[in-house]
Motif scaffolding. Structure first.
Motif, mmCIF file in Angstrom:
data_model
loop_
_atom_site.group_PDB
_atom_site.id
_atom_site.type_symbol
_atom_site.label_atom_id
_atom_site.label_comp_id
_atom_site.label_asym_id
_atom_site.label_seq_id
_atom_site.Cartn_x
_atom_site.Cartn_y
_atom_site.Cartn_z
ATOM 1 N N GLN A 74 34.197 64.695 52.784
ATOM 2 C CA GLN A 74 33.053 64.741 53.549
ATOM 3 C C GLN A 74 32.452 63.259 53.883
ATOM 4 O OE1 GLN A 74 30.044 66.664 51.289
ATOM 5 N NE2 GLN A 74 28.528 66.823 52.944
ATOM 6 N N GLN A 75 32.590 62.297 52.974
ATOM 7 C CA GLN A 75 32.130 60.964 53.334
ATOM 8 C C GLN A 75 32.868 60.539 54.569
ATOM 9 O OE1 GLN A 75 31.987 58.643 50.063
ATOM 10 N NE2 GLN A 75 30.290 59.833 48.960
ATOM 11 N N ALA A 76 34.261 60.512 54.363
ATOM 12 C CA ALA A 76 35.186 59.857 55.588
ATOM 13 C C ALA A 76 34.793 60.838 56.887
ATOM 14 C CB ALA A 76 36.652 60.292 55.065
ATOM 15 N N ALA A 77 34.506 62.085 56.760
ATOM 16 C CA ALA A 77 34.222 62.919 57.919
ATOM 17 C C ALA A 77 33.051 62.390 58.430
ATOM 18 C CB ALA A 77 34.170 64.130 57.726
ATOM 19 N N ALA A 78 31.814 61.825 57.660
ATOM 20 C CA ALA A 78 30.594 61.606 57.965
ATOM 21 C C ALA A 78 30.693 60.262 58.702
ATOM 22 C CB ALA A 78 29.771 61.573 57.109
ATOM 23 N N SER A 79 31.493 59.379 58.279
ATOM 24 C CA SER A 79 31.937 58.053 58.629
ATOM 25 C C SER A 79 32.377 57.953 60.076
ATOM 26 C CB SER A 79 32.669 57.328 57.627
ATOM 27 O OG SER A 79 32.832 55.901 58.046
ATOM 28 N N TYR A 80 33.580 58.934 60.095
ATOM 29 C CA TYR A 80 34.261 58.855 61.465
ATOM 30 C C TYR A 80 33.280 59.665 62.430
ATOM 31 C CZ TYR A 80 38.437 58.273 58.844
ATOM 32 O OH TYR A 80 39.604 58.008 58.087
ATOM 33 N N GLU A 81 32.443 60.545 62.245
ATOM 34 C CA GLU A 81 31.245 61.012 62.883
ATOM 35 C C GLU A 81 30.438 59.939 63.544
ATOM 36 O OE1 GLU A 81 28.178 64.822 63.560
ATOM 37 O OE2 GLU A 81 29.420 64.424 61.747
ATOM 38 N N LEU A 82 29.986 59.274 62.521
ATOM 39 C CA LEU A 82 28.920 57.990 62.899
ATOM 40 C C LEU A 82 29.643 57.000 63.789
ATOM 41 C CD1 LEU A 82 26.109 56.864 62.804
ATOM 42 C CD2 LEU A 82 27.062 55.843 60.684
ATOM 43 N N GLN A 83 30.716 56.726 63.530
ATOM 44 C CA GLN A 83 31.612 55.953 64.431
ATOM 45 C C GLN A 83 31.889 56.284 65.821
ATOM 46 O OE1 GLN A 83 31.894 52.589 63.357
ATOM 47 N NE2 GLN A 83 32.758 52.344 65.550
ATOM 48 N N ALA A 84 32.124 57.518 65.800
ATOM 49 C CA ALA A 84 32.503 58.216 67.310
ATOM 50 C C ALA A 84 31.041 58.093 67.776
ATOM 51 C CB ALA A 84 32.793 59.664 67.020
ATOM 52 N N GLU A 85 29.825 58.547 67.416
ATOM 53 C CA GLU A 85 28.717 58.491 68.071
ATOM 54 C C GLU A 85 28.222 56.930 68.585
ATOM 55 O OE1 GLU A 85 25.656 60.064 65.261
ATOM 56 O OE2 GLU A 85 26.522 62.086 65.522
ATOM 57 N N ARG A 86 28.687 56.156 67.625
ATOM 58 C CA ARG A 86 28.373 54.869 68.051
ATOM 59 C C ARG A 86 29.364 54.294 69.230
ATOM 60 N NH1 ARG A 86 27.881 51.866 62.056
ATOM 61 N NH2 ARG A 86 25.817 52.564 61.646
ATOM 62 N N ASP A 87 30.425 54.639 69.260
ATOM 63 C CA ASP A 87 31.468 54.374 70.330
ATOM 64 C C ASP A 87 31.021 55.077 71.532
ATOM 65 O OD1 ASP A 87 32.762 52.806 68.416
ATOM 66 O OD2 ASP A 87 34.354 54.324 68.177
#
Length: 277
Positions: A74-87
């Motif tokens: 779940q933490q990895a998924a949240a991290s990937y989602e946040l990075q995608a939003e920033r990108d």
């Protein structure tokens, strides 16, 4: 009777066989019960050991591992989602910045092009005027220049009536900017100044220099009076005009470098003059 008959025998009395058998059966039953109870207790004690010591321990460890794995996922998924939003936000900002820069460059290029075009037009106008003046000056004879310079002594130097108002108007305009096509009050071109000066005394003149050079009666440069219109070039084809103000002086909107100035006739000898008033 025997002499020992009254003495109690020292032997223990014998128990009956049935009594012994009963006691043996009771003992055997007690031992059997104890054996059964012991076996049952041993069996009951052995079973809980396997259930409570092994299976629950393995199940709890496995659940903990699964929970930790789920949290990590779940933490990895949240991290990937946040990075995608920033990108995505960075890409959008870069796109907008690129569009703004392109628009700014376009406007700057248009402004530069417009300024260069205006500068070329002004330069061409000055070059044309200077070339024509040079030609006329070179072709004019000495007598013409002498007559222009001496006109102050032979003509009237005192303005009266409407002529005085015209002179006052153009002298008040000295210092205003020269702008091609302007008719005041803060900027003029040569014919715009002459037209405005005569308009305030109720005289309507044509707008351009060529027409103003034939708008009145032709007069000699040795007979000038304040308020007369001076022109440079031929009558009907003049390229510049001004107002004679007396005492050998004239006022004209010369060019973008000087603006409206008052100068002696020798500064730029005119070709001819017309009298309107």
């Amino acid at each position: 009777m025997s002499h020992t008959a009254h003495i109690r025998s020292h032997r223990k009395p014998r128990r009956s066989a049935s009594s012994a058998a009963m006691r043996a059966g009771v003992a055997s039953g007690v031992l059997s019960t104890l054996a059964v109870a012991g076996a049952s207790g041993s069996a009951q004690a052995a079973e809980p050991v396997t259930q409570t010591l092994e299976l629950p321990t393995l199940t709890a460890d496995l659940a903990a591992q699964v929970a930790q794995s789920a949290d990590a996922t779940q933490q990895a998924a949240a991290s990937y989602e946040l990075q995608a939003e920033r990108d995505a936000a960075a890409a959008k900002a870069a796109k907008e910045a690129k569009a703004d820069l392109k628009e700014a460059k376009k406007k700057a290029a248009e402004a530069k092009k417009k300024a260069e075009e205006e500068a070329r037009k002004a330069a061409a106008e000055r070059a044309s005027r200077d070339a024509e003046r040079t030609t006329l000056t070179a072709s004019a004879d000495t007598g013409s220049s002498t007559a222009a310079e001496s006109s102050a002594s032979t003509g009237s130097s005192t303005a009266t009536g409407s002529a005085a108002a015209v002179v006052s108007f153009v002298r008040a305009a000295v210092g205003a900017a020269y702008v091609s096509g302007a008719t005041g009050p803060s900027a003029y071109d040569c014919s715009g100044l002459v037209q405005a000066a005569y308009k305030q005394v109720g005289v309507s003149l044509p707008r351009v220099s060529q027409d103003q050079s034939v708008a009145g009666t032709q007069v000699g440069l040795d007979s000038l009076q304040p308020g007369d219109i001076l022109y440079w070039g031929g009558a009907g084809s003049a390229y510049h005009v001004g107002i004679y103000v007396g005492d050998g002086m004239f006022v004209g909107a010369q060019n973008s470098s000087t603006g409206v100035v008052e100068k002696p006739l020798s500064y730029d000898p005119p070709t001819g003059a017309v009298r309107v008033l």
